[in-house]
Design an enzyme around this catalytic site. Structure first.
Site, PDB file in Angstrom:
ATOM      1  N   PRO A   1       0.825  -1.210   0.000  1.00 27.10           N
ATOM      2  CA  PRO A   1       0.000   0.000   0.000  1.00 27.10           C
ATOM      3  C   PRO A   1       0.863   1.265   0.000  1.00 27.10           C
ATOM      4  CG  PRO A   1      -0.909  -1.603   1.503  1.00 27.10           C
ATOM      5  CD  PRO A   1       0.415  -2.166   1.034  1.00 27.10           C
ATOM      6  N   ARG A   2       0.261   2.343  -0.470  1.00 25.47           N
ATOM      7  CA  ARG A   2       1.021   3.575  -0.724  1.00 25.47           C
ATOM      8  C   ARG A   2       1.715   4.142   0.507  1.00 25.47           C
ATOM      9  NH1 ARG A   2      -3.394   6.432  -4.724  1.00 25.47           N
ATOM     10  NH2 ARG A   2      -2.794   5.183  -6.517  1.00 25.47           N
ATOM     11  N   ASP A   3       1.046   4.064   1.669  1.00 28.60           N
ATOM     12  CA  ASP A   3       1.666   4.656   2.861  1.00 28.60           C
ATOM     13  C   ASP A   3       3.002   3.981   3.155  1.00 28.60           C
ATOM     14  OD1 ASP A   3       0.076   2.380   3.378  1.00 28.60           O
ATOM     15  OD2 ASP A   3      -0.120   2.857   5.491  1.00 28.60           O
TER      16      ASP A   3
END
Ligand code: FAD
Length: 624
Positions: free
Chosen positions: A321-323
């Site tokens: 995921p991006r985070d």
């Protein structure tokens, strides 16, 4: 003073992005006289910039995909803080919304056997993003507009007037909502070109105004993202949730300075692009967090095999995921392993043949060639995190999009809850269609059921006018451009990707100072197209929304998704049970308080392994 232009509708939709257009179609199909109001030209909303695709578990490329897997991925991506009912509706309804788009005239890329093709994206277990090259948002907006035109043609055939039931007001900014006895009565705003004021009377208003990124210095967002809908909702008496969660997309351009922040789509990684530091190391293997270890490859060889054999290998960590990816890039740069311009390398040139890159990623190829003189078919790109998306927004009823203020609805990026603490790529476009449609229906049903419609009082109209004109009677005080720059720098430096208490406190002090100075904002000239005046009015919104972000970020003493606290680096299961709710406590003041999260429905919990739930939920939630 010239007479005020007045209009009356059943449903007002503020915003002409994917959420607004889908809501307007629904309201019109419910028989409502509907207006769409938008700040920029019709067709130029933020949605048009969406590149990678729209997430929907159609199972076209991998038949193991279904709504339950999509639901699980969305909850994992949001670190279980999501409004689970929204995540459920979204996962179940997204495939229908994609099919429906094709009935409106969209044409998605196809698999060899003619089905809608789906591509890989971070956090999605299977290839799930329906796409049109890397210009998906353009096709989405084009086909929604086409549907609107076809509805207007039907109306013309019936009434002789194309705009009898659905009318678009473009380059028009709403500056205030009008509330009477706690209920929506209409909206007030101005034509951007002439500066002339307009009053809209309507019992139902749907906010579909998008995000808040223009409060940050480095952002992928366009000039329209000044948090207007968030602020309009607050001032109307509605609440915002999850405002501490801001998504910093891992890959924005970092060079040259004039284009810093412009998005580099996640499709580059989905299609095989890898991240390397200045030492040439593929560093993401060092950043797989414990909660994701089972799902991601632990060697380059396995990660590479996954692209051709996803059933027998785990995905590469570039697709976390991006985070997670944004934090990893930030750490590499901080550790001195960044590129010359403060990013890392993203390379697709060594992974795919040149013609394949230009076919799959035409916009990226063009963007880098034109803006940075880099040929991505032969050279790596330099990338770094950029403020991209706000997970927080108006607290809504999942099924209808209704806020706590009767008559006020919200859908799309301006609403909160669906994505929890972090949104998965592709889940916004599907969110716009699923919840745009639902808000359109909710707002129509509400308007249809009213026996008496609230009417805006002359006093509230006069007050909206006074506030809008205030910057013209400032006495040589503050310049809106200076204030905007200082706000962006403050949010970027002190409430950015990595946060700590003492920095957030400093940000809040600076915001207080900016708010005081904003009272003497002064603009020159007349109301005819006057960007300084427009910015002065936008700043009112940006300041109050930034205060929500900073106050909530200070209160949440844990790290989760798009909120990373250097002083509280771990995720805390107790905090998963709490939402932070912002409300207005004065014209420009906000309160933030805790509120318990509604426990996840049992049958949805049963979709997960208990071992995985233990990483997120407390013992008593699990009944142990
Ligand atoms: P928008 O499309 O931004 O529309 C907002 C509308 O509100 C505009 O018409 C604006 O003029 C209007 N408005 C705002 N304030 C006012 C006001 N005061 N008065 C009148 N009108 C107002 N998501 C994905 O799922 N997949 C992707 O591939 C993807 N790629 C992206 C690429 C980029 C570069 C960016 C920036 C985002 C991307 N996203 C993607 C995110 C996604 O595009 C947005 O979250 C989504 O488009 C928001 O849609 P919306 O309808 O909520 O708002």
């Amino acid at each position: 003073m010239a007479e005020l232009e007045r209009h009356s509708f059943d449903v007002l939709v503020i915003g002409a992005g994917g959420a607004g257009l889908r809501a307007a179609i629904e309201a019109r199909e419910h028989g409502m006289r509907t207006a769409v109001l938008c700040k920029s030209l019709f067709g130029k909303a933020h949605t048009v910039m969406a590149e990678g695709g729209i997430a929907a578990a159609m199972g076209n490329v991998n038949s193991n995909d279904n709504w339950q897997v999509h639901f699980r991925d969305t909850m994992r991506g949001g670190k279980f803080l999501n409004n689970w009912r929204m995540a459920e509706l979204h996962a179940k309804e997204a495939p229908d919304r994609v099919w429906e788009l094709e009935t409106y005239g969209a044409l998605f890329d196809r698999t060899a056997d003619g089905r809608v093709s789906q591509r890989n994206f971070g956090g999605h277990e299977y290839p799930r993003l329906a796409h049109v090259g890397d210009r998906t948002g353009l096709e989405l907006i084009r086909s929604l507009q086409q549907k609107i035109v076809s509805l207007q043609q039907e109306d013309h055939a019936e009434t002789g007037d194309y705009e009898a039931k659905l009318k678009v007001f473009q380059e028009f900014t709403v500056s205030d909502l009008l509330i009477e006895d706690g209920r929506v009565a209409g909206a007030f705003g101005y034509w951007r070109e002439s500066g002339r004021f307009v009053l809209f009377t309507a019992p139902s208003v749907i906010l579909a105004t998008g995000g808040i990124g223009k409060s940050f210095k480095v952002t992928s967002n366009s000039w329209e993202y000044t948090g207007d809908g968030h602020a309009l909702a607050l001032r109307a008496g509605a609440s915002l949730i999850n405002m501490e969660f801001i998504q910093f997309h891992p890959t924005g351009m970092v060079w040259p300075p004039s284009v810093k922040g412009i998005l580099v789509t996640e499709s580059v990684r989905g299609d095989g692009g890898v991240l390397r530091n200045s030492e040439g190391k593929r560093f993401m293997f060092d950043y797989i967090p414990e909660v994701f270890k089972e799902k991601y490859a632990d060697s380059e060889a396995e990660g590479d095999r996954w692209y051709t054999d996803a059933d027998n290998n785990r995905r590469p960590p570039e697709l976390l995921p991006r985070d997670e990816v944004a934090r990893a890039i930030n750490s590499e740069v901080k550790a001195g392993r960044g590129t010359e311009h403060g990013g890392v390398f993203l390379d697709v040139s060594t992974r795919l043949p040149a013609e394949e890159i230009t076919r799959r990623l035409p916009s990226m190829h063009h963007q880098f060639k034109e803006l940075a003189d880099v040929d991505i078919t032969a050279q790596p790109m330099e990338v770094g995190p950029t403020c991209h998306y706000v997970m927080g927004g108006v607290e809504v009823d999942p099924d209808t999009g209704a806020s706590s203020v009767p008559g006020l609805f919200a859908a799309g990026e301006v609403s909160g809850g669906m994505h929890g603490s972090n949104r998965l790529g592709g889940n916004s476009l599907s969110d716009l269609l699923v919840f745009g449609r639902r808000a359109g229906a909710g707002a129509s049903d509400y308007a249809a059921a009213l026996s008496v419609r609230p009417v805006p009082s002359e006093a509230s109209i006069a007050e909206a006018e006074r506030v809008a004109l205030a910057p013209f009677s400032g006495d040589g005080g503050e310049n809106p451009y200076t204030l905007h720059m200082e706000l962006q720098q403050t949010m970027n430096d002190l409430v950015g990707i990595i946060r700590k208490a003492e920095e957030i406190e400093r940000a809040l002090e600076r915001l207080e100072g900016l708010k005081v100075r904003a009272r003497t904002l002064t603009v020159e000239g007349h109301r005819q197209f006057n960007p300084g005046w427009h910015l002065a009015l936008d700043l009112r919104n940006m300041l109050v929304v930034s205060e929500c972000v900073a106050k909530a970020a200070l209160l949440r003493t844990e790290s989760r998704g798009g909120h990373t606290r250097d002083d509280y680096p771990a995720m805390d299961s107790d905090w998963r049970r709490k939402l932070l709710v912002c409300t207005a406590s004065g014209p420009s003041e906000v309160d933030v308080v805790e509120k318990p999260q509604i426990p996840i429905r049992e049958d949805l919990l049963d979709l997960f392994d208990r071992g995985e739930l233990e990483k997120y939920l407390t013992g008593d939630e699990l009944g142990s």
